[in-house]
Design an enzyme around this catalytic site. Structure first.
Site, PDB file in Angstrom:
ATOM      1  N   ASP A  35      -4.620  -4.009  -2.470  1.00 51.61           N
ATOM      2  CA  ASP A  35      -5.027  -4.763  -1.281  1.00 51.61           C
ATOM      3  C   ASP A  35      -6.535  -4.761  -1.056  1.00 51.61           C
ATOM      4  O   ASP A  35      -7.103  -5.739  -0.576  1.00 51.61           O
ATOM      5  CB  ASP A  35      -4.310  -4.245  -0.035  1.00 51.61           C
ATOM      6  CG  ASP A  35      -4.800  -2.863   0.389  1.00 51.61           C
ATOM      7  OD1 ASP A  35      -4.696  -1.928  -0.426  1.00 51.61           O
ATOM      8  OD2 ASP A  35      -5.278  -2.717   1.533  1.00 51.61           O
TER       9      ASP A  35
ATOM     10  N   ASP B 126      -8.544   0.496  -2.458  1.00 50.11           N
ATOM     11  CA  ASP B 126      -7.643   1.567  -2.897  1.00 50.11           C
ATOM     12  C   ASP B 126      -6.669   1.025  -3.938  1.00 50.11           C
ATOM     13  O   ASP B 126      -6.886  -0.037  -4.512  1.00 50.11           O
ATOM     14  CB  ASP B 126      -6.901   2.149  -1.685  1.00 50.11           C
ATOM     15  CG  ASP B 126      -6.162   1.071  -0.895  1.00 50.11           C
ATOM     16  OD1 ASP B 126      -5.816   0.028  -1.478  1.00 50.11           O
ATOM     17  OD2 ASP B 126      -5.914   1.270   0.308  1.00 50.11           O
TER      18      ASP B 126
ATOM     19  N   TYR C 211      -2.245   1.689   8.740  1.00 53.90           N
ATOM     20  CA  TYR C 211      -2.854   0.859   7.716  1.00 53.90           C
ATOM     21  C   TYR C 211      -2.688  -0.638   8.010  1.00 53.90           C
ATOM     22  O   TYR C 211      -3.677  -1.336   8.205  1.00 53.90           O
ATOM     23  CB  TYR C 211      -2.261   1.223   6.344  1.00 53.90           C
ATOM     24  CG  TYR C 211      -2.454   2.678   6.017  1.00 53.90           C
ATOM     25  CD1 TYR C 211      -3.675   3.139   5.532  1.00 53.90           C
ATOM     26  CD2 TYR C 211      -1.431   3.614   6.222  1.00 53.90           C
ATOM     27  CE1 TYR C 211      -3.871   4.485   5.252  1.00 53.90           C
ATOM     28  CE2 TYR C 211      -1.618   4.952   5.946  1.00 53.90           C
ATOM     29  CZ  TYR C 211      -2.835   5.400   5.457  1.00 53.90           C
ATOM     30  OH  TYR C 211      -3.029   6.728   5.200  1.00 53.90           O
TER      31      TYR C 211
ATOM     32  N   GLU D 289     -15.924  -2.363   2.679  1.00 52.17           N
ATOM     33  CA  GLU D 289     -14.698  -2.490   1.879  1.00 52.17           C
ATOM     34  C   GLU D 289     -14.256  -3.951   1.816  1.00 52.17           C
ATOM     35  O   GLU D 289     -14.136  -4.617   2.835  1.00 52.17           O
ATOM     36  CB  GLU D 289     -13.572  -1.643   2.460  1.00 52.17           C
ATOM     37  CG  GLU D 289     -12.338  -1.608   1.563  1.00 52.17           C
ATOM     38  CD  GLU D 289     -11.324  -0.563   1.977  1.00 52.17           C
ATOM     39  OE1 GLU D 289     -10.481  -0.182   1.145  1.00 52.17           O
ATOM     40  OE2 GLU D 289     -11.362  -0.114   3.147  1.00 52.17           O
TER      41      GLU D 289
END
Length: 523
Positions: free
Chosen positions: A101, A104, A252, A496
């Site tokens: 995604d 990670d 998350y 990110e």
């Protein structure tokens, strides 16, 4: 005294006359603006290419290649290799494909499905424009890599695997995906453990993708549609949020409700099948319950309402001859709400959101700040093109009118901010331009190629050196409200990237790369 009195009298009448003329002129102008604004010409085939957006689109599409799991095909990035080849084996399934995604190595089905749905929508609206810059095949390849995974993740009618990996374990490691050895457990939703939101979003993805592949691979398209219809029935029949079924995921990708996904999925199934029962589902049966008509919202991986409103406006713009009066009423309410969304974006609108940076970026949340302006800009470009193709000259925002050009200009302003026209003079699209983030929060990009660090390669997280590998095409989280940005790998809030941000960016850039009329039907 007499002369003075006469002069004052003339002056008074002159002022009255001038005011009267101005009032009449204003009324005439208002009437002309309200009733006689001419529709702009409908764009023909793809026009002149805007090289800036073409180059940015070429960069943005590369991120999907970097995020691929499984056995890579035609891999063009030397620092990426095969990974997660055993995903799904414990259930006798091949779940090696799909995409990580973000920075990670998790496969979260909920945002991955949204990524596929938006990619499909982008191709359906702007595939001709992607083709004009020779990038359509790259978009199709990314989409199919995800839908191949979803087919395998749906082994029976009422079972869907929605996650591969344990996020708590995954986030305790810093390593390359090619060398990870941690256990990667599977998570499924079923009749006893419901996940309406994730199942419906996956149904939407497969229905939308079935339209993309309809003229390219009819067998594959039919297979996707079969899965989509079964998944929608499952999602609607066994209602419950996957975030409730699996509390761990709330940290998350927490879902705030499943009504929007049900409407979103049914809307895509209506486009894919032409079955009027799906249109009735979203307009008559469930619109009042789930659509929040009249209340604009932000489009995201969690909230599909604004996307659904724009998608169903397409039906209202281009007609649905078989629709009942009740269905047409619902479609008008969706379009009216979509217009409220558009009015909230336009900076000169009386109802414009005031939440913007000084540099002009719509700014809603400090975490992953770019996701909302990019998604909103994608919707604005799509809606603008619906207006152009249908010869709709304007929308009204609390008495003030705006054209398709105004919507496109808004979208362009947000795209340009992202590509470097901002106070930091920084491109937030990694690999585009001469200045972009160097410490992207991305495990694979931060560790030298072919290095096996084991789970504990955290020295690469804390290093202050630029990443040894460029996460090309990644759209990072973006700036703070004051337009500032801290380029630090540990600053995941800002640095990110994510596949779902990339999907809406691809849609936005594809809409801006050139001009053409949109298809009035996806079939």
């Amino acid at each position: 005294m007499g002369a003075s009195k006469y002069t004052k009298g003339c002056t008074g009448w002159l002022i009255v006359a001038v005011v009267a003329v101005l009032v009449v002129a204003a009324v005439v102008l208002t009437i002309k603006q309200t009733h006689h604004r001419k529709a702009l010409p409908v764009p023909g085939p793809p026009g002149a290419i805007d090289q800036k957006y073409a180059s940015a689109l070429a960069v943005a599409l590369q991120f999907f290649q970097l995020q691929k799991s499984g056995k890579l095909v035609n891999n063009k990035f030397s620092w990426r290799g095969d990974s997660a080849l055993d995903d799904g084996k414990e259930a006798g399934l091949d779940l090696s494909k799909g995409m990580y995604d973000s920075g990670d190595h998790m496969k979260f089905g909920f945002p991955m499905a949204y990524t596929a749905t938006v990619l499909s929508w982008s191709i359906l609206e702007y595939g001709d424009q992607m083709s004009a810059v020779k990038l359509l095949e790259s978009a199709l390849d990314a989409l199919k890599w995800i839908t191949d995974y979803f087919i395998n993740a749906h082994p029976s009618d009422n079972v869907l695997y929605v996650q591969v990996g344990d996020p708590d374990i995954d986030h305790k490691c810093w390593e390359r995906p090619e060398t990870m050895i941690e256990k990667r457990p599977l998570t499924q939703v079923n009749k006893s453990i419901p996940g309406t939101d994730v199942a419906a979003e996956t149904a939407a993805a497969m229905a939308a993708a079935s339209l993309v592949f309809k003229t390219r691979n009819v067998t594959y398209s039919d297979l996707l549609l079969q899965h989509a219809e079964k998944l929608f029935t499952f999602a609607d029949s066994y209602r419950g949020s996957y975030s409730v079924s699996f509390p761990q995921v709330q940290k998350y990708y927490n879902s705030t409700g499943y009504g929007d996904e049900l409407l979103w999925a049914a809307s895509w199934l209506y486009h894919a099948t032409g079955d009027q029962t799906y249109l009735s589902y979203v307009t008559v049966q469930n619109g009042n319950a789930f659509a929040d008509w009249g209340r604009p919202t932000w489009f995201s991986w969690d909230d599909k309402r604004a996307g659904t409103q724009v998608l169903l406006s397409r039906v209202n713009f281009f007609g649905s001859s078989q629709s009942s009066n009740a269905e047409m009423k619902g479609l008008r309410l969706y379009r009216k709400t979509a217009e409220a969304v558009m009015c909230g974006l336009l900076p000169d609108s009386p109802t414009a959101t005031s939440s913007r940076t000084d540099g002009g970026l719509v700014w809603i949340d400090e975490w992953n700040a770019l996701q909302h302006p990019v998604a909103a800009s994608f919707l604005a470009v799509v809606y603008s093109d619906y207006m152009l193709t249908s010869r709709t000259p304007e929308i009204r925002c609390s008495g003030k009118s705006f054209t398709p050009t105004d919507l496109r200009n808004f979208a362009t302003s947000q795209a340009d901010y992202i590509l470097g026209n901002n106070p930091m003079k920084l491109s937030y699209l990694v690999g585009y331009g001469s200045s972009y983030p160097q410490q992207v929060h991305h495990r694979g990009a931060s560790i030298p190629a072919n290095l096996d660090t084991g789970c504990k390669g955290f020295k690469w997280l804390t290093s202050i050196a630029p990443n040894p590998n460029v996460a090309t095409g990644g759209l990072v989280g973006g700036p703070f409200k004051n337009d500032s940005f801290i380029d630090s790998r540990n600053n995941s809030m800002q640095t990110e990237p994510s596949t779902y941000n990339s999907a809406v960016l691809v849609g936005l850039l594809s809409g801006l790369v050139t001009t053409s009329s949109v298809a009035t039907s996806f079939t």
